[in-house]
Design an enzyme around this catalytic site. Structure first.
Site, PDB file in Angstrom:
ATOM      1  CE  LYS A   1      -3.784  -2.323   2.494  1.00 29.55           C
ATOM      2  NZ  LYS A   1      -4.526  -2.474   3.757  1.00 29.55           N
TER       3      LYS A   1
ATOM      4  CE  LYS B   1      -4.809   1.715   4.868  1.00 27.45           C
ATOM      5  NZ  LYS B   1      -3.856   1.260   5.865  1.00 27.45           N
TER       6      LYS B   1
ATOM      7  CB  SER C   1      -2.974   1.485  12.170  1.00 34.83           C
ATOM      8  OG  SER C   1      -2.371   2.449  11.334  1.00 34.83           O
TER       9      SER C   1
ATOM     10  CG  ASN D   1       0.447   4.416   8.054  1.00 29.42           C
ATOM     11  OD1 ASN D   1       1.353   5.104   7.610  1.00 29.42           O
ATOM     12  ND2 ASN D   1       0.170   3.216   7.593  1.00 29.42           N
TER      13      ASN D   1
HETATM   14  N1  LIG Z   1       0.969  -5.233   8.414  1.00 32.20           N
HETATM   15  C1  LIG Z   1      -0.268  -5.061   7.997  1.00 32.20           C
HETATM   16  O1  LIG Z   1      -1.207  -5.122   8.809  1.00 32.20           O
HETATM   17  C2  LIG Z   1      -0.556  -4.809   6.541  1.00 32.20           C
HETATM   18  C3  LIG Z   1      -1.821  -5.124   6.072  1.00 32.20           C
HETATM   19  C4  LIG Z   1      -2.122  -4.862   4.737  1.00 32.20           C
HETATM   20  C5  LIG Z   1      -1.148  -4.304   3.904  1.00 32.20           C
HETATM   21  N2  LIG Z   1       0.077  -4.016   4.388  1.00 32.20           N
HETATM   22  C6  LIG Z   1       1.064  -3.455   3.443  1.00 32.20           C
HETATM   23  O2  LIG Z   1       1.982  -4.490   3.110  1.00 32.20           O
HETATM   24  C7  LIG Z   1       3.291  -3.933   2.896  1.00 32.20           C
HETATM   25  C8  LIG Z   1       4.252  -4.631   3.834  1.00 32.20           C
HETATM   26  O3  LIG Z   1       3.822  -4.358   5.158  1.00 32.20           O
HETATM   27  P1  LIG Z   1       4.377  -5.181   6.397  1.00 32.20           P
HETATM   28  O4  LIG Z   1       3.554  -4.811   7.551  1.00 32.20           O
HETATM   29  O5  LIG Z   1       4.515  -6.617   6.065  1.00 32.20           O
HETATM   30  O6  LIG Z   1       5.812  -4.504   6.513  1.00 32.20           O
HETATM   31  P2  LIG Z   1       7.109  -5.097   7.137  1.00 32.20           P
HETATM   32  O7  LIG Z   1       8.009  -3.941   7.353  1.00 32.20           O
HETATM   33  O8  LIG Z   1       6.778  -6.000   8.269  1.00 32.20           O
HETATM   34  O9  LIG Z   1       7.698  -6.024   5.949  1.00 32.20           O
HETATM   35  C9  LIG Z   1       8.158  -5.469   4.740  1.00 32.20           C
HETATM   36  C10 LIG Z   1       8.870  -6.529   3.935  1.00 32.20           C
HETATM   37  O10 LIG Z   1       9.411  -5.905   2.760  1.00 32.20           O
HETATM   38  C11 LIG Z   1      10.756  -6.297   2.634  1.00 32.20           C
HETATM   39  N3  LIG Z   1      11.525  -5.287   1.921  1.00 32.20           N
HETATM   40  C12 LIG Z   1      11.617  -3.957   2.194  1.00 32.20           C
HETATM   41  N4  LIG Z   1      12.460  -3.364   1.331  1.00 32.20           N
HETATM   42  C13 LIG Z   1      12.922  -4.342   0.509  1.00 32.20           C
HETATM   43  C14 LIG Z   1      13.849  -4.367  -0.574  1.00 32.20           C
HETATM   44  N5  LIG Z   1      14.470  -3.259  -0.988  1.00 32.20           N
HETATM   45  N6  LIG Z   1      14.073  -5.544  -1.169  1.00 32.20           N
HETATM   46  C15 LIG Z   1      13.459  -6.656  -0.762  1.00 32.20           C
HETATM   47  N7  LIG Z   1      12.594  -6.710   0.261  1.00 32.20           N
HETATM   48  C16 LIG Z   1      12.331  -5.558   0.880  1.00 32.20           C
HETATM   49  C17 LIG Z   1      11.255  -6.488   4.058  1.00 32.20           C
HETATM   50  O11 LIG Z   1      12.417  -7.276   4.110  1.00 32.20           O
HETATM   51  C18 LIG Z   1      10.044  -7.187   4.678  1.00 32.20           C
HETATM   52  O12 LIG Z   1      10.071  -8.569   4.376  1.00 32.20           O
HETATM   53  C19 LIG Z   1       3.150  -2.430   3.162  1.00 32.20           C
HETATM   54  O13 LIG Z   1       2.987  -1.761   1.932  1.00 32.20           O
HETATM   55  C20 LIG Z   1       1.894  -2.312   4.016  1.00 32.20           C
HETATM   56  O14 LIG Z   1       1.240  -1.065   3.840  1.00 32.20           O
HETATM   57  C21 LIG Z   1       0.400  -4.269   5.685  1.00 32.20           C
HETATM   58  O1  LIG Z   2      -0.223  -0.774  10.148  1.00 28.11           O
HETATM   59  P1  LIG Z   2      -0.650   0.058   8.960  1.00 28.11           P
HETATM   60  O2  LIG Z   2      -0.962   1.465   9.329  1.00 28.11           O
HETATM   61  O3  LIG Z   2       0.294  -0.106   7.821  1.00 28.11           O
HETATM   62  O4  LIG Z   2      -2.049  -0.551   8.455  1.00 28.11           O
HETATM   63  C1  LIG Z   2      -2.100  -1.892   8.101  1.00 28.11           C
HETATM   64  C2  LIG Z   2      -3.166  -2.174   7.068  1.00 28.11           C
HETATM   65  O5  LIG Z   2      -3.009  -1.328   5.942  1.00 28.11           O
HETATM   66  C3  LIG Z   2      -4.563  -2.111   7.597  1.00 28.11           C
HETATM   67  O6  LIG Z   2      -5.457  -2.548   6.619  1.00 28.11           O
END
Ligand SMILES: NC(=O)c1ccc[n+]([C@@H]2O[C@H](COP(=O)([O-])OP(=O)(O)OC[C@H]3O[C@@H](n4cnc5c(N)ncnc54)[C@H](O)[C@@H]3O)[C@@H](O)[C@H]2O)c1
Ligand SMILES: O=P(O)(O)OC[C@H](O)CO
Length: 314
Positions: free
Chosen positions: A88, A171, A234, A236
């Site tokens: 996202k 968002k 969250s 954010n």
């Molecule tokens: N955590 C949530 O609740 C959630 C839910 C829905 C969507 N998201 C979205 O998913 C994405 C990941 O979120 P997350 O919570 O898992 O983050 P996180 O920081 O836990 O994980 C990010 C991942 O991306 C990898 N990464 C980052 N830079 C990299 C690079 N240059 N090369 C290779 N790998 C790389 C990291 O090693 C890690 O595995 C974000 O865009 C976030 O907005 C998160």
């Molecule tokens: O922890 P955030 O703020 O990246 O939010 C996680 C997801 O986007 C919620 O849907």
């Protein structure tokens, strides 16, 4: 009652072993699919993980998407593999969404956006949630729907991938503002006003880029906005909340678990808004706060004392 359709076990490659990559891997695995996870520090190579994959699911932070997509370009990807993006954010240099990066890199493959109110910690606990899978390819969206649907994870299809992706991305900026609102203890009326006007701002930006208005009123827009703006889970929201409590952005990011994409998204949106004369007052105040140009209280005053105007002016 079980009326979920099923599909033959698929080979799913998940890229990114962070909170959301691990969460999506668990959902697919619990549905009986063969899942392998790749991460920068993991023991498998990208080539090993994508070999024979029916689906390649990316949950990499925005900053790593193009780099990983480019590495994959040189590998043997099964021609029918479907790409799924759950990231996202927006790429600062190109203003591309993650799905646009995947589609540009793999023009002959279907790309599906997966986005919705999906706080990964709640999903890890087995709490019920719903999400949206959107694609220009109906078949690809329906396949992803089958792979991830379960009694704990309800998956809807949608034909507006840009709107679904922008809902989850935009968002995040409003979630930072909501954290500020709660950190300053401004009350429920203020929060309702902020989230509602935040949605107006999301629709305005989304329409400008070609997304459909109604998509923002669904799970991936309003749904994700409500979840993220109301949950301390969250990241954010945490950025805004902790700034309102007096911490600096640098201090907060140094201790934050995972990625708060809204910080970078806010910068990208402000650049675009200035160049194209789009009014995004909440995003502007979040930007100024993150830059250290205003305090949380000054940002609030700036919003409240704007010129009075009609409610609707899309
Ligand atoms: N955590 C949530 O609740 C959630 C839910 C829905 C969507 N998201 C979205 O998913 C994405 C990941 O979120 P997350 O919570 O898992 O983050 P996180 O920081 O836990 O994980 C990010 C991942 O991306 C990898 N990464 C980052 N830079 C990299 C690079 N240059 N090369 C290779 N790998 C790389 C990291 O090693 C890690 O595995 C974000 O865009 C976030 O907005 C998160
Ligand atoms: O922890 P955030 O703020 O990246 O939010 C996680 C997801 O986007 C919620 O849907």
């Amino acid at each position: 009652m079980t009326n979920l359709k099923s599909t033959n076990p698929k080979s799913i490659a998940v890229l990114g072993a962070g909170a959301w990559g691990s969460g999506l891997a668990s959902i697919a695995e619990a549905n009986g699919h063969r899942v392998s996870i790749w991460s920068r520090n993991g023991s498998y190579t990208l080539a090993e993980v994508v070999e024979n994959a029916d689906m390649i699911v990316s949950a990499i932070s925005t900053k790593g998407v193009r780099e990983v997509a480019t590495q994959l370009q040189g590998l043997a990807i099964p021609p029918k593999a479907v790409f799924v993006t759950a990231t996202k954010g927006l790429e600062p240099e190109t203003i591309s969404t993650p799905s646009q990066i995947w589609q540009e890199t793999f023009p002959s493959h279907a790309v599906v956006v997966l986005s919705g109110p999906n706080l990964s910690k709640e999903i890890q606990l087995g709490l019920p949630a719903a999400t949206v899978v959107a694609s220009r390819s109906k078949d690809a969206a329906e396949l992803v729907q089958l792979v991830f649907s379960s009694s704990r994870f309800r998956v809807y299809t949608n034909s507006d991938p840009l709107g679904v992706e922008l809902g989850g991305t935009l968002k995040n900026v409003i979630a930072i503002a909501s954290g500020v609102c709660d950190g300053l203890q401004l009350g429920t009326n203020a929060k309702a006003a902020l989230v509602t006007r935040g949605l107006t701002e999301m629709v305005r930006i989304g329409n400008f880029w070609g997304a459909k208005t109604e998509t923002f009123y669904g799970l991936s827009g309003l749904g994700d906005l409500l979840a993220t703006c109301n949950s301390p889970l969250s990241r954010n929201y945490q950025v805004g909340y902790q700034m309102a409590c007096g911490k600096t952005l640098t201090e907060i990011l140094a201790h934050l678990e995972g990625t708060a994409e809204g910080v970078n998204t806010c910068q990208v949106l402000m650049q675009q808004a200035k160049q194209r004369n789009i009014s995004i007052p909440i995003t502007e105040q979040v930007y100024r706060l993150l830059q250290g140009e205003v305090t949380p209280r000054q940002a609030l005053d700036e919003l409240m004392l704007r010129e009075i105007k009609p409610e609707y002016s899309y």
